[in-house]
Design an enzyme around this catalytic site. Sequence first.
Site, PDB file in Angstrom:
ATOM      1  N   HIS A  45      -8.482  -5.105  14.517  1.00  0.00           N
ATOM      2  CA  HIS A  45      -8.143  -4.019  13.945  1.00  0.00           C
ATOM      3  C   HIS A  45      -8.510  -3.135  15.109  1.00  0.00           C
ATOM      4  O   HIS A  45      -9.688  -2.826  15.633  1.00  0.00           O
ATOM      5  CB  HIS A  45      -9.319  -4.056  12.709  1.00  0.00           C
ATOM      6  CG  HIS A  45      -9.175  -2.900  12.095  1.00  0.00           C
ATOM      7  ND1 HIS A  45      -8.506  -2.717  10.763  1.00  0.00           N
ATOM      8  CD2 HIS A  45      -9.989  -1.594  12.199  1.00  0.00           C
ATOM      9  CE1 HIS A  45      -8.675  -1.435  10.451  1.00  0.00           C
ATOM     10  NE2 HIS A  45      -9.556  -0.573  11.199  1.00  0.00           N
ATOM     11  N   HIS A  98      -0.362   0.830  13.692  1.00  0.00           N
ATOM     12  CA  HIS A  98       0.839   0.410  13.592  1.00  0.00           C
ATOM     13  C   HIS A  98       1.980   1.046  14.104  1.00  0.00           C
ATOM     14  O   HIS A  98       1.615   2.474  13.822  1.00  0.00           O
ATOM     15  CB  HIS A  98       1.075  -0.218  11.993  1.00  0.00           C
ATOM     16  CG  HIS A  98       0.817   1.311  11.128  1.00  0.00           C
ATOM     17  ND1 HIS A  98      -0.428   1.562  10.654  1.00  0.00           N
ATOM     18  CD2 HIS A  98       2.038   1.801  10.525  1.00  0.00           C
ATOM     19  CE1 HIS A  98      -0.082   2.591   9.871  1.00  0.00           C
ATOM     20  NE2 HIS A  98       1.219   2.867   9.619  1.00  0.00           N
TER      21      HIS A  98
END
Length: 112
Positions: A45, A98
């Site tokens: 993450h 992303h």
Amino acid sequence: MNCLFCKIVNGEIPSNKVYEDDKILAFYDINPEAKIHVLVVPKAHIESANDITEENSITVAYIFEKIPVIASRAGITNGYRIITNSGPDSCQSVMHLHFHILGGEKLPEHIR
Ligand code: 5GP
Ligand code: ZN
């Protein structure tokens, strides 16, 4: 952690995968904004491009190393656009870094 893309990475939420290895995952966007729309995420993450550091930037470099493979596997043959939104003003909606890969058709010259 209550993060949508962490859940996609660990398989809790299914995705249509294009490419996967131990460091990154690429999957088709659920709401495509081009004929071919793939998202590439680091498995670990990272919140956004604004949170790239000396420690984690190697994974970001690795993503860019793999993007040609991912684009090709997704069937993109004539170029693509890479986009990443970072923070509220960009309308980032999933707080897990992303990269959008958009292609498969002629894109508008500018996206605002
Ligand atoms: P952002 O707006 O944060 O740059 O991009 C988030 C992207 O994630 C959007 O393009 C949205 O369509 C996509 N997305 C949101 N939820 C899901 C999901 O559950 N599965 C997939 N494959 N994509 C999702
Ligand atoms: Zn996450």
